[in-house]
Design a protein around this motif. Structure first.
Motif, PDB file in Angstrom:
ATOM      1  N   THR A 223       0.827  -1.216   0.000  1.00 28.43           N
ATOM      2  CA  THR A 223       0.000   0.000   0.000  1.00 28.43           C
ATOM      3  C   THR A 223       0.859   1.262   0.000  1.00 28.43           C
ATOM      4  N   PHE A 224       1.962   1.235   0.740  1.00 30.20           N
ATOM      5  CA  PHE A 224       2.861   2.395   0.745  1.00 30.20           C
ATOM      6  C   PHE A 224       3.473   2.600  -0.642  1.00 30.20           C
ATOM      7  N   TYR A 225       3.932   1.512  -1.261  1.00 32.46           N
ATOM      8  CA  TYR A 225       4.560   1.617  -2.580  1.00 32.46           C
ATOM      9  C   TYR A 225       3.561   2.106  -3.624  1.00 32.46           C
ATOM     10  N   LEU A 226       2.337   1.596  -3.569  1.00 33.39           N
ATOM     11  CA  LEU A 226       1.313   2.038  -4.518  1.00 33.39           C
ATOM     12  C   LEU A 226       0.985   3.514  -4.334  1.00 33.39           C
ATOM     13  N   CYS A 227       0.802   3.914  -3.069  1.00 34.55           N
ATOM     14  CA  CYS A 227       0.489   5.316  -2.778  1.00 34.55           C
ATOM     15  C   CYS A 227       1.634   6.216  -3.239  1.00 34.55           C
ATOM     16  N   TYR A 228       2.853   5.766  -2.997  1.00 36.81           N
ATOM     17  CA  TYR A 228       4.034   6.550  -3.372  1.00 36.81           C
ATOM     18  C   TYR A 228       4.118   6.698  -4.888  1.00 36.81           C
ATOM     19  N   LYS A 229       3.948   5.597  -5.607  1.00 37.50           N
ATOM     20  CA  LYS A 229       4.090   5.621  -7.065  1.00 37.50           C
ATOM     21  C   LYS A 229       2.932   6.349  -7.733  1.00 37.50           C
ATOM     22  N   ILE A 230       1.720   6.178  -7.200  1.00 33.05           N
ATOM     23  CA  ILE A 230       0.558   6.855  -7.786  1.00 33.05           C
ATOM     24  C   ILE A 230       0.700   8.366  -7.701  1.00 33.05           C
ATOM     25  N   ASN A 231       1.261   8.840  -6.580  1.00 33.19           N
ATOM     26  CA  ASN A 231       1.336  10.282  -6.341  1.00 33.19           C
ATOM     27  C   ASN A 231       2.718  10.865  -6.583  1.00 33.19           C
ATOM     28  N   GLU A 232       3.661  10.033  -7.026  1.00 31.72           N
ATOM     29  CA  GLU A 232       5.008  10.527  -7.321  1.00 31.72           C
ATOM     30  C   GLU A 232       4.953  11.510  -8.494  1.00 31.72           C
ATOM     31  N   GLY A 233       5.622  12.629  -8.343  1.00 29.46           N
ATOM     32  CA  GLY A 233       5.623  13.628  -9.402  1.00 29.46           C
ATOM     33  C   GLY A 233       4.512  14.639  -9.278  1.00 29.46           C
ATOM     34  N   CYS A 234       3.538  14.370  -8.419  1.00 32.05           N
ATOM     35  CA  CYS A 234       2.459  15.345  -8.185  1.00 32.05           C
ATOM     36  C   CYS A 234       2.958  16.419  -7.219  1.00 32.05           C
ATOM     37  N   ASN A 235       2.219  17.490  -7.109  1.00 30.67           N
ATOM     38  CA  ASN A 235       2.569  18.531  -6.152  1.00 30.67           C
ATOM     39  C   ASN A 235       2.371  18.004  -4.735  1.00 30.67           C
ATOM     40  N   GLY A 236       3.363  18.227  -3.878  1.00 30.20           N
ATOM     41  CA  GLY A 236       3.256  17.771  -2.496  1.00 30.20           C
ATOM     42  C   GLY A 236       3.924  16.425  -2.289  1.00 30.20           C
ATOM     43  N   TYR A 237       3.618  15.817  -1.156  1.00 32.92           N
ATOM     44  CA  TYR A 237       4.224  14.551  -0.775  1.00 32.92           C
ATOM     45  C   TYR A 237       3.483  13.383  -1.416  1.00 32.92           C
ATOM     46  N   PRO A 238       4.226  12.334  -1.800  1.00 27.49           N
ATOM     47  CA  PRO A 238       3.568  11.143  -2.355  1.00 27.49           C
ATOM     48  C   PRO A 238       3.108  10.165  -1.282  1.00 27.49           C
ATOM     49  N   TYR A 239       3.053  10.607  -0.033  1.00 32.61           N
ATOM     50  CA  TYR A 239       2.584   9.789   1.075  1.00 32.61           C
ATOM     51  C   TYR A 239       1.972  10.724   2.110  1.00 32.61           C
ATOM     52  N   MET A 240       1.255  10.176   3.068  1.00 32.61           N
ATOM     53  CA  MET A 240       0.527  11.008   4.023  1.00 32.61           C
ATOM     54  C   MET A 240       1.472  11.685   5.006  1.00 32.61           C
ATOM     55  N   VAL A 241       1.339  13.000   5.146  1.00 32.03           N
ATOM     56  CA  VAL A 241       2.101  13.782   6.124  1.00 32.03           C
ATOM     57  C   VAL A 241       1.125  14.722   6.819  1.00 32.03           C
ATOM     58  N   TYR A 242       0.864  14.470   8.092  1.00 36.97           N
ATOM     59  CA  TYR A 242      -0.119  15.272   8.818  1.00 36.97           C
ATOM     60  C   TYR A 242       0.279  16.743   8.886  1.00 36.97           C
ATOM     61  N   ALA A 243       1.544  17.019   9.214  1.00 35.17           N
ATOM     62  CA  ALA A 243       1.969  18.389   9.480  1.00 35.17           C
ATOM     63  C   ALA A 243       1.680  19.331   8.319  1.00 35.17           C
ATOM     64  N   SER A 244       1.916  18.861   7.097  1.00 32.14           N
ATOM     65  CA  SER A 244       1.681  19.706   5.923  1.00 32.14           C
ATOM     66  C   SER A 244       0.344  19.417   5.257  1.00 32.14           C
ATOM     67  N   ARG A 245      -0.505  18.670   5.932  1.00 30.77           N
ATOM     68  CA  ARG A 245      -1.860  18.353   5.460  1.00 30.77           C
ATOM     69  C   ARG A 245      -1.827  17.714   4.080  1.00 30.77           C
ATOM     70  N   GLN A 246      -0.933  16.764   3.914  1.00 30.05           N
ATOM     71  CA  GLN A 246      -0.837  16.023   2.658  1.00 30.05           C
ATOM     72  C   GLN A 246      -1.515  14.673   2.840  1.00 30.05           C
ATOM     73  N   TYR A 247      -2.642  14.478   2.143  1.00 32.30           N
ATOM     74  CA  TYR A 247      -3.386  13.223   2.228  1.00 32.30           C
ATOM     75  C   TYR A 247      -3.602  12.694   0.813  1.00 32.30           C
ATOM     76  N   PRO A 248      -2.528  12.264   0.150  1.00 34.36           N
ATOM     77  CA  PRO A 248      -2.660  11.824  -1.241  1.00 34.36           C
ATOM     78  C   PRO A 248      -3.534  10.582  -1.368  1.00 34.36           C
ATOM     79  N   SER A 249      -4.446  10.606  -2.340  1.00 35.02           N
ATOM     80  CA  SER A 249      -5.368   9.490  -2.570  1.00 35.02           C
ATOM     81  C   SER A 249      -6.163   9.149  -1.316  1.00 35.02           C
ATOM     82  N   TYR A 250      -6.562  10.165  -0.560  1.00 39.83           N
ATOM     83  CA  TYR A 250      -7.367   9.943   0.640  1.00 39.83           C
ATOM     84  C   TYR A 250      -8.676   9.238   0.264  1.00 39.83           C
ATOM     85  N   PRO A 251      -9.099   8.211   1.019  1.00 41.99           N
ATOM     86  CA  PRO A 251      -8.552   7.713   2.284  1.00 41.99           C
ATOM     87  C   PRO A 251      -7.559   6.553   2.120  1.00 41.99           C
TER      88      PRO A 251
END
Length: 351
Positions: A223-251
């Motif tokens: 799940t981490f690898y899929l989330c990372y690859k799906i969102n890689e290259g997009c603006n922001g983090y390719p994984y969830m980071v609470y501090a910067s409110r990054q919720y890629p492919s939520y939920p």
């Protein structure tokens, strides 16, 4: 009366504390896979296990007492870190305080930092807000646990899970429009994590830990690898980071956070079979708040001690050693203080 502790919980917190130090040192690049892997679940684990061991309120009076205790336990250390960092920053620019305009700007930024800061830098009301890694986490932990405790007190089991899910969606939606004071949008977002901790204590984590470690570990990696690859290259983090409110492919991004937490839980169960060997990890986990506070200020007062090389792995080792040495010193002084306090109580004449 001493609290009954759960060894695998202390071990899990000890492991994650070391991973936090590694993650904060290995790189500032969001695409770094080691940092990304750790950050995908490290904060979630603390939210989850806080409801595995924490007793929830059964009455309004108990809720008030628990809230007061939580404030002392979490908010006071957050204020200590904030004040320590504030003193450090002030000492670096003390010559600038001769200007009233600088004083006014400094006070404004300091106040806004206390109210709005999270783990990343941001701008609020034309003021620069510096990121404060550990204090905002402690504030969110306090507010999140308090809100969940109140919901548990007032709602039925079915309404509780529905309420947690609705608040999570609301928190994510709000964060895309405006970050709230005291990171309250994050507080709403993480409500399901507290519920997972609440139901996790009803299951036997110790049953077949090796098999479950393989299942949860594989699930986390996939799940981490899929989330990372799906969102890689997009603006922001390719994984969830609470501090910067990054919720890629939520939920979907919640899955690696939850599975990573369960993975560390089962690993901890296995390690606890060698209790004598992992006793330092248990001790770190048992006193995790002290270690977090120390780590929260090691990038100010102690940075010159551990940041000694261009080799990041040497710095990681040095930072862990520095934090552990300071932690040992603090716990030693704390032990002497408690012993002295106990002796004073015993020496008092009976009335």
């Amino acid at each position: 009366m001493k609290k009954n502790r759960i060894d695998w919980v202390d071990c899990a917190k000890g492991i994650t504390l070391l991973l936090v130090i590694i993650g904060h040192t290995v790189s500032t690049d969001a695409s770094n896979m080691v940092r990304a892997g750790i950050f995908s679940f490290h904060m979630t684990l603390f939210f989850v296990v806080s409801c595995v061991t924490g007793k929830l309120s059964n009455s309004n009076d108990e809720f008030v007492k628990k809230t007061e205790k939580g404030f002392k336990h979490l908010i006071l250390p957050a204020l200590f870190i904030y004040i320590t960092v504030l003193i450090y920053v002030s000492s670096k620019c003390i010559s600038e305080f001769r200007s009233w305009e600088f004083v006014r700007k400094f006070l404004k930024e300091s106040l806004l930092t206390m109210v709005f800061s999270s783990g990343v830098n941001l701008h609020v009301l034309s003021a620069e807000i510096k990121g404060l890694g550990i204090p905002w986490f402690l504030v969110v932990m306090f507010l999140g646990k308090t809100l969940f405790d109140y919901m548990h007190l007032k709602l039925s089991e079915r309404k509780l899970i529905v309420g947690c899910l609705l608040l999570s969606v609301t928190g994510v939606a709000i964060s895309r429009l405006q970050w709230l004071p005291l990171s309250f949008d994050i507080v709403l977002t993480i409500m399901p994590m507290f519920y997972i901790g609440y139901i996790l204590r009803k299951f036997c984590v110790e049953h077949k830990p090796v098999l479950k470690l393989l299942i949860f570990g594989t699930g986390w990696f996939v799940t981490f690898y899929l989330c990372y690859k799906i969102n890689e290259g997009c603006n922001g983090y390719p994984y969830m980071v609470y501090a910067s409110r990054q919720y890629p492919s939520y939920p979907f991004c919640f899955l690696p956070a939850i599975l990573g937490t369960l993975m560390i839980a089962e690993l901890s169960v296995i390690l606890c079979k060698q209790k004598k060997i992992i006793s330092p990890l248990l001790y770190f986990g048992k006193n995790s708040l002290y270690m977090l506070v120390i780590h929260g200020i090691d990038s100010t007062w102690m940075k010159r001690i551990w940041l000694i090389s261009e080799n990041i792995y040497i710095n990681i080792i040095c930072r862990i050693i520095v934090d552990i040495v300071v932690f040992a010193a603090v716990m030693y002084v704390r032990g002497l203080w408690n012993k002295s306090k106990q002796q004073r109580i015993e020496s008092m004449p009976e009335t």
